[in-house]
Design a protein around this motif. Structure first.
Motif, PDB file in Angstrom:
ATOM      1  N   ALA A 458       0.830  -1.201   0.000  1.00  0.00           N
ATOM      2  CA  ALA A 458       0.000   0.000   0.000  1.00  0.00           C
ATOM      3  C   ALA A 458       0.866   1.253   0.000  1.00  0.00           C
ATOM      4  CB  ALA A 458      -0.925  -0.016   1.210  1.00  0.00           C
ATOM      5  N   ASP A 459       0.310   2.327  -0.511  1.00  0.00           N
ATOM      6  CA  ASP A 459       1.063   3.574  -0.644  1.00  0.00           C
ATOM      7  C   ASP A 459       1.149   4.354   0.672  1.00  0.00           C
ATOM      8  OD1 ASP A 459       1.519   3.144  -3.366  1.00  0.00           O
ATOM      9  OD2 ASP A 459      -0.428   4.023  -3.910  1.00  0.00           O
ATOM     10  N   ASN A 460       0.144   4.244   1.512  1.00  0.00           N
ATOM     11  CA  ASN A 460       0.088   5.049   2.731  1.00  0.00           C
ATOM     12  C   ASN A 460       1.105   4.544   3.758  1.00  0.00           C
ATOM     13  OD1 ASN A 460      -0.650   6.430   5.124  1.00  0.00           O
ATOM     14  ND2 ASN A 460      -2.711   6.721   4.326  1.00  0.00           N
ATOM     15  N   ALA A 461       2.168   5.323   3.957  1.00  0.00           N
ATOM     16  CA  ALA A 461       3.250   4.911   4.872  1.00  0.00           C
ATOM     17  C   ALA A 461       2.779   4.819   6.317  1.00  0.00           C
ATOM     18  CB  ALA A 461       4.418   5.892   4.759  1.00  0.00           C
ATOM     19  N   MET A 462       1.724   5.545   6.656  1.00  0.00           N
ATOM     20  CA  MET A 462       1.236   5.583   8.026  1.00  0.00           C
ATOM     21  C   MET A 462       0.703   4.221   8.489  1.00  0.00           C
ATOM     22  SD  MET A 462      -1.675   8.126   9.523  1.00  0.00           S
ATOM     23  CE  MET A 462      -2.144   8.072  11.238  1.00  0.00           C
ATOM     24  N   LEU A 463       0.290   3.368   7.544  1.00  0.00           N
ATOM     25  CA  LEU A 463      -0.321   2.094   7.894  1.00  0.00           C
ATOM     26  C   LEU A 463       0.685   0.959   8.034  1.00  0.00           C
ATOM     27  CD1 LEU A 463      -3.469   2.171   5.567  1.00  0.00           C
ATOM     28  CD2 LEU A 463      -3.288   2.899   7.953  1.00  0.00           C
ATOM     29  N   HIS A 464       1.912   1.177   7.596  1.00  0.00           N
ATOM     30  CA  HIS A 464       2.887   0.074   7.560  1.00  0.00           C
ATOM     31  C   HIS A 464       3.540  -0.164   8.924  1.00  0.00           C
ATOM     32  CE1 HIS A 464       2.787  -0.951   3.352  1.00  0.00           C
ATOM     33  NE2 HIS A 464       2.792   0.334   3.036  1.00  0.00           N
ATOM     34  N   PHE A 465       3.811  -1.444   9.189  1.00  0.00           N
ATOM     35  CA  PHE A 465       4.496  -1.853  10.414  1.00  0.00           C
ATOM     36  C   PHE A 465       5.986  -2.065  10.150  1.00  0.00           C
ATOM     37  CE2 PHE A 465       0.091  -2.967  10.869  1.00  0.00           C
ATOM     38  CZ  PHE A 465      -0.219  -2.664  12.183  1.00  0.00           C
ATOM     39  N   CYS A 466       6.336  -2.341   8.898  1.00  0.00           N
ATOM     40  CA  CYS A 466       7.741  -2.532   8.530  1.00  0.00           C
ATOM     41  C   CYS A 466       8.398  -1.167   8.280  1.00  0.00           C
ATOM     42  CB  CYS A 466       7.847  -3.404   7.272  1.00  0.00           C
ATOM     43  SG  CYS A 466       7.212  -5.076   7.494  1.00  0.00           S
ATOM     44  N   SER A 467       9.700  -1.158   8.323  1.00  0.00           N
ATOM     45  CA  SER A 467      10.448   0.076   8.071  1.00  0.00           C
ATOM     46  C   SER A 467      10.280   0.498   6.611  1.00  0.00           C
ATOM     47  CB  SER A 467      11.929  -0.144   8.371  1.00  0.00           C
ATOM     48  OG  SER A 467      12.481  -1.068   7.440  1.00  0.00           O
ATOM     49  N   PRO A 468      10.478   1.796   6.297  1.00  0.00           N
ATOM     50  CA  PRO A 468      10.361   2.259   4.912  1.00  0.00           C
ATOM     51  C   PRO A 468      11.303   1.505   3.965  1.00  0.00           C
ATOM     52  CG  PRO A 468      10.414   4.125   6.409  1.00  0.00           C
ATOM     53  CD  PRO A 468      10.704   2.909   7.232  1.00  0.00           C
ATOM     54  N   GLN A 469      12.465   1.117   4.458  1.00  0.00           N
ATOM     55  CA  GLN A 469      13.405   0.397   3.616  1.00  0.00           C
ATOM     56  C   GLN A 469      12.859  -0.988   3.228  1.00  0.00           C
ATOM     57  OE1 GLN A 469      14.140   1.775   6.546  1.00  0.00           O
ATOM     58  NE2 GLN A 469      15.355   3.561   5.906  1.00  0.00           N
ATOM     59  N   VAL A 470      12.250  -1.675   4.188  1.00  0.00           N
ATOM     60  CA  VAL A 470      11.680  -3.003   3.917  1.00  0.00           C
ATOM     61  C   VAL A 470      10.499  -2.868   2.961  1.00  0.00           C
ATOM     62  CG1 VAL A 470      10.480  -4.973   4.925  1.00  0.00           C
ATOM     63  CG2 VAL A 470      12.467  -3.994   6.091  1.00  0.00           C
ATOM     64  N   VAL A 471       9.665  -1.871   3.196  1.00  0.00           N
ATOM     65  CA  VAL A 471       8.504  -1.656   2.327  1.00  0.00           C
ATOM     66  C   VAL A 471       8.957  -1.385   0.890  1.00  0.00           C
ATOM     67  CG1 VAL A 471       6.539  -0.150   1.833  1.00  0.00           C
ATOM     68  CG2 VAL A 471       7.025  -0.857   4.198  1.00  0.00           C
ATOM     69  N   GLN A 472       9.980  -0.552   0.740  1.00  0.00           N
ATOM     70  CA  GLN A 472      10.465  -0.221  -0.598  1.00  0.00           C
ATOM     71  C   GLN A 472      11.089  -1.442  -1.271  1.00  0.00           C
ATOM     72  OE1 GLN A 472       9.922   2.690  -2.196  1.00  0.00           O
ATOM     73  NE2 GLN A 472      10.779   1.605  -3.972  1.00  0.00           N
ATOM     74  N   GLU A 473      11.781  -2.245  -0.485  1.00  0.00           N
ATOM     75  CA  GLU A 473      12.401  -3.448  -1.049  1.00  0.00           C
ATOM     76  C   GLU A 473      11.332  -4.408  -1.580  1.00  0.00           C
ATOM     77  OE1 GLU A 473      13.613  -7.513  -1.258  1.00  0.00           O
ATOM     78  OE2 GLU A 473      12.423  -6.751   0.438  1.00  0.00           O
ATOM     79  N   ILE A 474      10.241  -4.529  -0.835  1.00  0.00           N
ATOM     80  CA  ILE A 474       9.145  -5.394  -1.284  1.00  0.00           C
ATOM     81  C   ILE A 474       8.484  -4.804  -2.521  1.00  0.00           C
ATOM     82  CG2 ILE A 474       6.888  -6.336  -0.646  1.00  0.00           C
ATOM     83  CD1 ILE A 474       7.867  -6.435   2.247  1.00  0.00           C
ATOM     84  N   ARG A 475       8.317  -3.488  -2.514  1.00  0.00           N
ATOM     85  CA  ARG A 475       7.721  -2.820  -3.675  1.00  0.00           C
ATOM     86  C   ARG A 475       8.575  -3.043  -4.926  1.00  0.00           C
ATOM     87  NH1 ARG A 475       7.094   1.942  -1.630  1.00  0.00           N
ATOM     88  NH2 ARG A 475       4.835   1.853  -1.218  1.00  0.00           N
ATOM     89  N   ASN A 476       9.866  -3.009  -4.764  1.00  0.00           N
ATOM     90  CA  ASN A 476      10.767  -3.187  -5.913  1.00  0.00           C
ATOM     91  C   ASN A 476      10.694  -4.602  -6.478  1.00  0.00           C
ATOM     92  OD1 ASN A 476      11.619  -0.536  -5.620  1.00  0.00           O
ATOM     93  ND2 ASN A 476      13.430  -1.089  -4.408  1.00  0.00           N
TER      94      ASN A 476
END
Length: 618
Positions: A458-476
């Motif tokens: 999901a795009d909304n960073a406020m909802l994520h439990f993982c760090s921004p780096q982990v989220v971006q890695e999954i997105r990639n």
């Protein structure tokens, strides 16, 4: 030796004597009455013998104990498993009491009128009256018209024409108000509403209106000692220790121990009693253990109530207070989709829907005796008046390593019209992302309906439990470039687990989360609908499953024990149990709380304004 003529004269004299009414002296009549009284007292004090020898019925030892205690009790509570002839024994003791005590008034109630009628129509009428092999005496009396049946105003009445005793079957509803009885019975009390029991049924009780009390010698100050105390008989299956039926059982037992002369008695029978007496077989026990879920098997077969473990973090009453949802969500079967016979309510304007899951990738976990499960579910977040509410509308488990897990998750998102998906992204869950983020075509739903696009974070960073780096890695790593951004990956740390469990508890405590009603309560409502009986057994099982899974989730929760790693809470399951359902629900509730917080912040920002932008009109 008499001649032939003398024999004929003798027979003539004997016939003449038999034709005349033999006069009985007053002393002989008193002796006859005394014997009748003694026999009546004997049968009343040994009603199990009356049932066996006078009604000529086969009586097992445990039934004899039950009959005796019910006849002697002022308060009788029984919790017994299926197959222990609870309703049949109630039917038999009713007829015995009606015959032995003239002018007896019995009122029996169940959850519905139709359920109450089963006691009379199935057990008394079809088995005891119609069939001559169970009780030849009752069969004969019914044929001679000594019992009459009448149905009027949602009341089914059996009346004994010999002594004016009656048995009235009514539903546990308001319309039963106004009846009177000296014996009050609750059949499957676990399904009855305690408020109606206390306000309508218990006030019905009064002493038996025995005819001898109208004689002059009993019209004095000592009349009270001749009055018979009204009875309350309660039979039920087992379920939760918080149930009113279980609490009544405990109170009756406590009163029996503390006050031995109170005529309070309890009984409990399990499946092994039925097996011993040939009512059930060992094969049936093994089949039930194989096919039934653990909680249902323990409560309904082994007669073990669901209770909290010592030191459990979650309390049973918190869940029971929040089990209020009667309608569950469930995905349609293939036939329902093809026939276009499935539907579910439309999503509300401000409603947010979440699919949650805890994934397992092997059926067995080393060091545990219980198999690991994949648990998937659905919840709805909406605002009711000024309060946010979360409804857990669906829960289902699958064996670990199910190859269709990704498809099942996609189906729930599609049919539930979900806005977000949260699941455990550790270990195998990380590999699951590769499958979910790829295009997926459904086996029988066309692409223009199904939407085969993959999923991504999901795009909304406020909802994520993982760090921004982990989220971006999954997105990639997303395979489909047109993937839909709805995934909230969960990689729980000690701190996140602590926060997640505390949020779960807080939502329970504040009644912010609602669960499906218990499966027995649902079944009671379903069986009152004619359409339920048109379904085959497989469809019925599918519909019941979310309610059963909810009960299993509650059983998991109340067995979780708490320990602390420093200041962080850790919940652990017993060795022979799992916590997969609880963990998946905790994931869903954790995301629900963040969505609520996000919604409140959006509302707050919308109300803010800049004073410099304010234009005044003079």
């Amino acid at each position: 030796m008499m001649t032939e003529r003398e024999c004929l004269e003798r027979l003539k004299v004997l016939r003449s004597q038999n034709a005349k009414t033999k006069e009985i002296s007053k002393q002989e009549q008193e002796e006859i009455n005394q014997r009748r009284t003694e026999w009546a007292v004997f049968w009343r004090n040994n009603i199990h013998l009356y049932i066996k020898y006078k009604l000529q019925m086969n009586v097992y030892d445990f039934q004899a104990v039950s009959y005796y205690l019910m006849s002697q009790a002022i308060a009788y509570d029984e919790l017994a498993s299926r197959g222990t002839s609870k309703t049949f024994r109630l039917a038999v003791i009713n007829l015995a009491l009606m015959l032995l005590y003239p002018n007896t008034e019995i009122v029996t109630t169940s959850s519905t009128f139709s359920q109450s009628c089963l006691l009379i129509e199935e057990k008394i009428e079809k088995e005891l009256f119609m069939r001559g092999d169970i009780s030849p005496v009752l069969h004969y009396m019914f044929q001679q018209g000594y019992f009459e049946k009448q149905v009027k105003d949602q009341k089914l009445v059996i009346r004994c024409t010999l002594n004016n005793s009656t048995l009235t079957a009514v539903g546990c509803v308001e319309s039963a108000r106004g009846l009177r009885c000296n014996i009050l019975e609750f059949d499957e009390r676990i399904l009855l509403k305690e408020g109606l029991i206390n306000s309508i049924f218990k006030p019905m009780r009064r002493p038996r209106q025995a005819a001898f009390l109208n004689r002059p010698e009993y019209q004095n100050d000592n009349k009270d000692k001749y009055l018979e105390q009204p009875k309350t008989l309660s039979i039920s299956s087992n379920r939760f220790t918080q149930e009113a039926a279980y609490q009544s059982y405990v109170k009756t037992f406590d009163n029996a121990v503390k006050n031995p002369d109170s005529n309070s008695y309890v009984c409990s029978w399990d499946i092994f009693t039925a097996i011993k007496h040939g009512i059930k077989t060992k094969s049936q026990l093994l089949e039930d253990k194989r096919t039934m879920d653990e909680v249902s098997f323990n409560t309904e077969v082994l007669n073990c109530p669901i209770m909290e473990a010592d030191g459990s973090f979650f309390k049973l009453n918190l869940f029971r207070e929040n089990q209020i949802l009667s309608q569950s969500f469930r995905p349609p079967t293939k036939n329902e989709y093809i026939r276009n016979s499935w539907s579910y309510r439309e999503k509300g304007e401000d409603e947010v829907r979440v699919v949650f899951g805890d994934l397992a990738f092997t059926g067995d976990v080393k060091g545990k005796s219980a198999a690991d499960l994949t648990s998937l579910g659905c919840l709805s977040i909406y605002k009711r008046k000024d309060r946010w509410q979360v409804d857990l509308e669906y829960l289902k488990t699958y064996a670990g390593g199910d190859p269709n897990t990704a498809l099942r998750m996609r189906e729930l998102i599609f049919w539930y019209n979900a806005d977000y998906l949260i699941y455990d992204n550790r270990n195998g869950g990380d590999a699951m992302m590769n499958i979910l983020s790829s295009e997926m075509h459904h086996p029988y739903i066309p692409d223009d309906v199904w939407n085969p696009c993959g999923l991504t974070v999901a795009d909304n960073a406020m909802l994520h439990f993982c760090s921004p780096q982990v989220v971006q890695e999954i997105r990639n790593r997303t395979v489909d470039k047109n993937a839909i951004p709805i995934i909230i990956p969960m990689k729980a740390s000690t701190e996140i687990n602590h926060s997640m469990w505390m949020n779960f508890y807080s939502m329970l405590k504040t009644n912010q989360v609602s669960f499906l009603i218990d499966e027995l309560d649902f079944l009671q409502e379903a069986e009152a609908n004619k359409d339920w009986w048109k379904l085959d057994s497989e469809d019925k099982a599918t519909i019941r499953m979310p309610y059963i899974e909810t009960r299993l989730m509650i059983d998991e929760a109340i067995n979780l024990k708490s320990t602390y790693n420093g200041t962080f809470l850790k919940l652990s399951e017993p060795r022979n149990k799992t916590k997969d359902r609880c963990v998946s629900v905790a994931y869903g509730l954790a995301l629900a709380q963040r969505i609520i917080t996000m919604k409140e912040q959006e509302k707050s920002q919308a109300l803010e304004y800049d004073i410099d932008d304010l234009q005044l009109v003079f």
